[in-house]
Write an enzyme that holds these catalytic residues in place. Structure first.
Site, PDB file in Angstrom:
ATOM      1  CG  ASP A 149     -25.429   8.704 -24.775  1.00 58.24           C
ATOM      2  OD1 ASP A 149     -25.123   7.523 -24.581  1.00 58.24           O
ATOM      3  OD2 ASP A 149     -24.610   9.608 -24.990  1.00 58.24           O
ATOM      4  CG  MET A 203     -22.519  18.119 -18.738  1.00 57.55           C
ATOM      5  SD  MET A 203     -21.249  16.846 -18.814  1.00 57.55           S
ATOM      6  CE  MET A 203     -19.902  17.712 -19.611  1.00 57.55           C
ATOM      7  CE  LYS A 227     -22.219   7.883 -21.519  1.00 60.80           C
ATOM      8  NZ  LYS A 227     -21.031   8.677 -21.366  1.00 60.80           N
TER       9      LYS A 227
HETATM   10  N1  SAH Z   1     -22.039  15.949 -26.865  1.00 58.05           N
HETATM   11  C1  SAH Z   1     -23.043  16.903 -26.439  1.00 58.05           C
HETATM   12  C2  SAH Z   1     -22.825  17.393 -25.027  1.00 58.05           C
HETATM   13  C3  SAH Z   1     -22.937  16.307 -23.979  1.00 58.05           C
HETATM   14  S1  SAH Z   1     -22.737  16.955 -22.356  1.00 58.05           S
HETATM   15  C4  SAH Z   1     -23.046  18.086 -27.409  1.00 58.05           C
HETATM   16  O1  SAH Z   1     -22.148  18.190 -28.252  1.00 58.05           O
HETATM   17  O2  SAH Z   1     -23.964  18.903 -27.343  1.00 58.05           O
HETATM   18  C5  SAH Z   1     -24.404  17.248 -21.876  1.00 58.05           C
HETATM   19  C6  SAH Z   1     -24.652  18.733 -21.702  1.00 58.05           C
HETATM   20  O3  SAH Z   1     -24.866  19.333 -22.961  1.00 58.05           O
HETATM   21  C7  SAH Z   1     -25.890  19.074 -20.910  1.00 58.05           C
HETATM   22  O4  SAH Z   1     -25.642  19.034 -19.517  1.00 58.05           O
HETATM   23  C8  SAH Z   1     -26.167  20.490 -21.374  1.00 58.05           C
HETATM   24  O5  SAH Z   1     -25.317  21.399 -20.740  1.00 58.05           O
HETATM   25  C9  SAH Z   1     -25.761  20.416 -22.830  1.00 58.05           C
HETATM   26  N2  SAH Z   1     -26.909  20.175 -23.727  1.00 58.05           N
HETATM   27  C10 SAH Z   1     -27.093  19.112 -24.525  1.00 58.05           C
HETATM   28  N3  SAH Z   1     -28.222  19.256 -25.252  1.00 58.05           N
HETATM   29  C11 SAH Z   1     -28.748  20.440 -24.902  1.00 58.05           C
HETATM   30  C12 SAH Z   1     -29.902  21.165 -25.301  1.00 58.05           C
HETATM   31  N4  SAH Z   1     -30.759  20.690 -26.223  1.00 58.05           N
HETATM   32  N5  SAH Z   1     -30.132  22.364 -24.728  1.00 58.05           N
HETATM   33  C13 SAH Z   1     -29.295  22.863 -23.802  1.00 58.05           C
HETATM   34  N6  SAH Z   1     -28.184  22.226 -23.394  1.00 58.05           N
HETATM   35  C14 SAH Z   1     -27.912  21.036 -23.930  1.00 58.05           C
END
Ligand code: SAH
Length: 263
Positions: free
Chosen positions: A37, A173, A59
């Site tokens: 991704d 998100m 994505k």
């Molecule tokens: N599967 C991922 C989440 C995917 S949804 C997980 O478990 O973390 C994507 C959202 O995750 C982003 O919009 C944000 O809100 C959050 N996110 C992912 N990585 C991040 C990071 N390094 N710092 C802050 N928010 C993060």
């Protein structure tokens, strides 16, 4: 018909390569093809041998370079060509990662798969920003919530339940809907002065955090230009952010309002 391929649905964690599991790091070396991704950090992609085929399905919320159905189909197609296929996702594959949809598709096509958990953004941002998700006396539960909804939908959440003062809320998100989220929470009875934080690019060298309150976080986020990926954390645990900060070397600089920005 089952071939010998295995698809590994791997959580890459939040960005810091040191937060990969040993299993994830090993499989990145062994993979014949890696499907990843946009959210997977460049520092992690750098660990993949240059000879390994990489497919970026890029994505991000609202912008699907490749629709989910095509990603599902691609995994099946690759499993017919290769024996070790890695599907690399940001954070944890089973937390807002659609990993379970891909796993179901593999099951339907009788393709073997394994899931390697990753450190989800909530855990990483919590640790790296000094905001524990639970803390005795401050929070007895935590909710991981999607803050994303399509334009025509309302953010249909049980706001009354989320107004519990001893509940830590983590919105994934949610940046684009930050104003609406804070407004709905206050309308449901969560005190407007409840501490609230934004953490951008948690665990990476670009990490920024913004400590504020429910009523002031949206304006402060706009002023400071916070961008995706950002996580919203609401609850009394946010009050510990300064005391437990080990990641930021600079001290919090309080501004005229009740928020502080730590770059
Ligand atoms: N599967 C991922 C989440 C995917 S949804 C997980 O478990 O973390 C994507 C959202 O995750 C982003 O919009 C944000 O809100 C959050 N996110 C992912 N990585 C991040 C990071 N390094 N710092 C802050 N928010 C993060």
């Amino acid at each position: 018909m089952r071939n010998n391929a295995t698809v590994y649905l791997i959580g890459a964690g939040p960005g810091d390569p040191d937060l990969l599991t040993l299993k994830a790091a090993r499989l990145l070396q062994q993979a014949e093809v890696v499907v990843h991704d946009r959210l997977v950090a460049p520092a992690i992609l750098d660990l993949i041998p240059t000879s390994t085929r990489c497919v970026d399905v890029g994505k991000s919320a609202g912008r699907h370079t490749l629709p989910q159905t095509q990603i599902n189909a691609l995994l099946v197609e690759l499993a017919q060509q290769y024996s070790t296929v890695v599907r690399l996702k940001g954070g944890d594959p089973y937390i807002f990662g659609r990993g379970s949809e891909e796993a179901r598709h593999l099951v339907q096509h009788d393709i073997a798969f394994e899931v390697v958990p990753g450190i989800t953004a909530a855990s990483a941002c919590s640790a790296y920003s000094g905001i524990p998700l639970t803390h005795r006396g401050l929070a007895r539960a935590v909710s991981f919530i999607t803050g994303h909804f399509r334009d025509e939908e309302q953010l249909a959440l049980d706001w009354q339940r989320l107004a519990d003062p001893q509940l830590t809320l983590v919105f994934y998100m949610g940046l684009n809907n930050l104003g609406e989220i804070c407004r709905q929470l206050a309308a449901a009875g969560r005190t407007p002065t409840t501490p609230a934080a934004l953490i951008e690019s948690g665990s990476t060298p670009q990490q920024r955090k913004l400590i504020s309150t429910l009523q002031h976080l949206p304006a402060a986020a706009l002023r400071e230009g916070f961008q995706s990926p950002s996580l919203i954390v609401v609850g009394e645990v946010v009050t510990l952010a300064d005391e437990l900060d080990w990641f930021t070397t600079r001290a919090t600089v309080p501004e005229e309002q009740d928020y502080a920005f730590v770059g």
